[in-house]
Enzyme design. Structure first.
Site, PDB file in Angstrom:
ATOM      1  N   LYS A  13      16.084  33.599  65.813  1.00 58.32           N
ATOM      2  CA  LYS A  13      16.028  32.195  65.390  1.00 58.32           C
ATOM      3  C   LYS A  13      16.404  31.256  66.529  1.00 58.32           C
ATOM      4  O   LYS A  13      15.764  30.233  66.738  1.00 58.32           O
ATOM      5  CB  LYS A  13      16.950  31.955  64.178  1.00 58.32           C
ATOM      6  CG  LYS A  13      16.547  32.732  62.938  1.00 58.32           C
ATOM      7  CD  LYS A  13      17.356  32.321  61.722  1.00 58.32           C
ATOM      8  CE  LYS A  13      18.859  32.581  61.864  1.00 58.32           C
ATOM      9  NZ  LYS A  13      19.222  34.015  61.953  1.00 58.32           N
ATOM     10  N   ARG A  88      21.174  28.569  54.351  1.00 62.34           N
ATOM     11  CA  ARG A  88      21.468  29.994  54.308  1.00 62.34           C
ATOM     12  C   ARG A  88      21.672  30.508  52.893  1.00 62.34           C
ATOM     13  O   ARG A  88      21.895  31.692  52.690  1.00 62.34           O
ATOM     14  CB  ARG A  88      22.769  30.229  55.077  1.00 62.34           C
ATOM     15  CG  ARG A  88      22.589  30.974  56.381  1.00 62.34           C
ATOM     16  CD  ARG A  88      23.968  31.146  56.955  1.00 62.34           C
ATOM     17  NE  ARG A  88      24.036  32.150  57.964  1.00 62.34           N
ATOM     18  CZ  ARG A  88      23.749  31.945  59.247  1.00 62.34           C
ATOM     19  NH1 ARG A  88      23.324  30.775  59.649  1.00 62.34           N
ATOM     20  NH2 ARG A  88      23.890  32.921  60.113  1.00 62.34           N
ATOM     21  N   ARG A 127      23.637  41.227  73.011  1.00 65.03           N
ATOM     22  CA  ARG A 127      23.518  39.779  73.202  1.00 65.03           C
ATOM     23  C   ARG A 127      24.773  39.226  73.878  1.00 65.03           C
ATOM     24  O   ARG A 127      25.895  39.629  73.581  1.00 65.03           O
ATOM     25  CB  ARG A 127      23.333  39.084  71.853  1.00 65.03           C
ATOM     26  CG  ARG A 127      23.456  37.559  71.967  1.00 65.03           C
ATOM     27  CD  ARG A 127      22.859  36.840  70.802  1.00 65.03           C
ATOM     28  NE  ARG A 127      23.605  36.998  69.563  1.00 65.03           N
ATOM     29  CZ  ARG A 127      23.181  36.511  68.395  1.00 65.03           C
ATOM     30  NH1 ARG A 127      22.032  35.883  68.300  1.00 65.03           N
ATOM     31  NH2 ARG A 127      23.911  36.682  67.327  1.00 65.03           N
ATOM     32  N   ARG A 160      29.741  37.084  71.583  1.00 61.70           N
ATOM     33  CA  ARG A 160      30.228  36.374  70.399  1.00 61.70           C
ATOM     34  C   ARG A 160      31.159  37.280  69.610  1.00 61.70           C
ATOM     35  O   ARG A 160      30.897  38.469  69.467  1.00 61.70           O
ATOM     36  CB  ARG A 160      29.047  35.979  69.506  1.00 61.70           C
ATOM     37  CG  ARG A 160      28.437  34.662  69.885  1.00 61.70           C
ATOM     38  CD  ARG A 160      27.124  34.418  69.176  1.00 61.70           C
ATOM     39  NE  ARG A 160      27.185  34.661  67.730  1.00 61.70           N
ATOM     40  CZ  ARG A 160      26.188  34.350  66.891  1.00 61.70           C
ATOM     41  NH1 ARG A 160      25.091  33.774  67.361  1.00 61.70           N
ATOM     42  NH2 ARG A 160      26.285  34.592  65.612  1.00 61.70           N
ATOM     43  N   ARG A 171      27.480  41.146  58.641  1.00 61.09           N
ATOM     44  CA  ARG A 171      26.579  39.980  58.645  1.00 61.09           C
ATOM     45  C   ARG A 171      25.225  40.324  58.046  1.00 61.09           C
ATOM     46  O   ARG A 171      24.627  39.511  57.355  1.00 61.09           O
ATOM     47  CB  ARG A 171      26.415  39.447  60.071  1.00 61.09           C
ATOM     48  CG  ARG A 171      27.622  38.627  60.502  1.00 61.09           C
ATOM     49  CD  ARG A 171      27.684  38.470  61.995  1.00 61.09           C
ATOM     50  NE  ARG A 171      26.539  37.782  62.540  1.00 61.09           N
ATOM     51  CZ  ARG A 171      26.054  38.014  63.764  1.00 61.09           C
ATOM     52  NH1 ARG A 171      26.622  38.919  64.540  1.00 61.09           N
ATOM     53  NH2 ARG A 171      25.040  37.331  64.197  1.00 61.09           N
TER      54      ARG A 171
HETATM   55  P1  ADP Z   1      23.299  34.538  63.239  1.00 64.14           P
HETATM   56  O1  ADP Z   1      22.039  34.031  62.633  1.00 64.14           O
HETATM   57  O2  ADP Z   1      23.064  35.273  64.512  1.00 64.14           O
HETATM   58  O3  ADP Z   1      24.183  35.288  62.291  1.00 64.14           O
HETATM   59  P2  ADP Z   1      24.511  31.837  63.483  1.00 64.14           P
HETATM   60  O4  ADP Z   1      24.871  31.330  64.805  1.00 64.14           O
HETATM   61  O5  ADP Z   1      23.380  31.177  62.763  1.00 64.14           O
HETATM   62  O6  ADP Z   1      24.229  33.369  63.728  1.00 64.14           O
HETATM   63  O7  ADP Z   1      25.781  31.800  62.512  1.00 64.14           O
HETATM   64  C1  ADP Z   1      27.017  32.335  62.872  1.00 64.14           C
HETATM   65  C2  ADP Z   1      28.053  32.114  61.774  1.00 64.14           C
HETATM   66  O8  ADP Z   1      28.255  30.712  61.572  1.00 64.14           O
HETATM   67  C3  ADP Z   1      27.692  32.653  60.391  1.00 64.14           C
HETATM   68  O9  ADP Z   1      27.994  34.011  60.257  1.00 64.14           O
HETATM   69  C4  ADP Z   1      28.536  31.744  59.489  1.00 64.14           C
HETATM   70  O10 ADP Z   1      29.890  32.117  59.516  1.00 64.14           O
HETATM   71  C5  ADP Z   1      28.456  30.417  60.183  1.00 64.14           C
HETATM   72  N1  ADP Z   1      27.310  29.601  59.702  1.00 64.14           N
HETATM   73  C6  ADP Z   1      26.275  29.137  60.470  1.00 64.14           C
HETATM   74  N2  ADP Z   1      25.418  28.437  59.730  1.00 64.14           N
HETATM   75  C7  ADP Z   1      25.893  28.447  58.451  1.00 64.14           C
HETATM   76  C8  ADP Z   1      25.444  27.906  57.218  1.00 64.14           C
HETATM   77  N3  ADP Z   1      24.311  27.211  57.131  1.00 64.14           N
HETATM   78  N4  ADP Z   1      26.208  28.124  56.108  1.00 64.14           N
HETATM   79  C9  ADP Z   1      27.346  28.822  56.177  1.00 64.14           C
HETATM   80  N5  ADP Z   1      27.814  29.372  57.287  1.00 64.14           N
HETATM   81  C10 ADP Z   1      27.117  29.192  58.436  1.00 64.14           C
END
Ligand code: ADP
Ligand code: ZN
Length: 222
Positions: A13, A88, A127, A160, A171
């Protein structure tokens, strides 16, 4: 134009939303990047969300809603926004719908990315990210040119917290349980364009596949 990128962690993404941003000239908002930057800077937001982000749990919807609402009002968003990592949950999709509708607009496109679990785990473990400018690297398929320094800003790249092996599986489970139902929600939404892109393989393969679909759907032109 409003575009949502959907898909499991590691599907690409971040990479593909940034590419699409270049092609369209519309900024990306990555809720994950915003939250990680807040944690890194020790802001009140960062302190509030750290425990969720580091353990791979979702941050409460009201926190995310505030972030997105503010972003939609920013000057940079006047031509639209590409969302990476939001919504999400189905509830967040409803929040987004309301926020956009309030501004007299609508969601134009959902781009679903998918990759095999094995490939995802591999990608997330290798990553690395730049804590300063959020550039994304992969130690195997796309390392920085200069040792472990970011190509763009020279900062030391890091892993990360949530890319550690013990958190990756969690996750993926959170994704399946809380985010995957959104796919059906969007596919069933009348009048909404959804495209699906297979991102297995090297980044160039997914990039070409994405570009082809965006051309076919007249989202971009040659
Ligand atoms: P990835 O898609 O690789 O898991 P992101 O960078 O999109 O990583 O998200 C990392 C973390 O940030 C998630 O695991 C969550 O804790 C938080 N997060 C990000 N976007 C949201 C969202 N829209 N709602 C709730 N938590 C979020
Ligand atoms: Zn950098």
């Amino acid at each position: 134009m409003y575009i949502v990128f959907l898909g499991p962690p590691g599907a690409g993404k971040g990479t593909y939303s940034n590419l699409t941003s270049k092609w369209l000239g519309i900024p990306v908002i990555s809720t994950g990047d915003i939250l990680r930057n807040a944690i890194e800077n020790g802001t009140p937001l960062g302190k509030r969300v750290e425990i969720y982000v580091d353990s791979g749990e979702l941050v409460p919807d009201e926190v995310i809603e505030k972030l997105v609402d503010e972003t939609l009002d920013s000057e940079a968003a006047n031509k639209g926004i590409i969302f990476d990592g939001f919504p999400r949950t189905v509830n967040q999709a409803e929040i987004l719908h309301r926020l956009i509708e309030n501004r007299g607009s609508k969601l134009d496109l959902v781009i679903e990315l998918y990759a095999d679990d094995e490939e995802i785990v591999q990608r997330l473990s290798s990553r690395r990210v730049c804590p300063e400018c959020n550039a994304i690297y992969n130690l195997i398929t796309g390392p920085p040119k200069n040792d472990s320094k970011c190509d763009i800003c020279g900062t030391e790249i890091v892993q990360r917290e949530d890319d550690k092996p013990e958190t990756i599986q969690h996750r993926l489970n959170v994704y399946r349980k809380q985010t995957a139902p959104l796919l059906e929600f969007y596919h069933n939404k009348a009048g909404l364009k959804c495209i699906i892109v297979d991102t297995n393989g090297l980044p160039d393969v997914g990039r070409d596949a994405l570009r082809k679909k965006l051309l076919e759907n007249e989202v971009i032109s040659e």
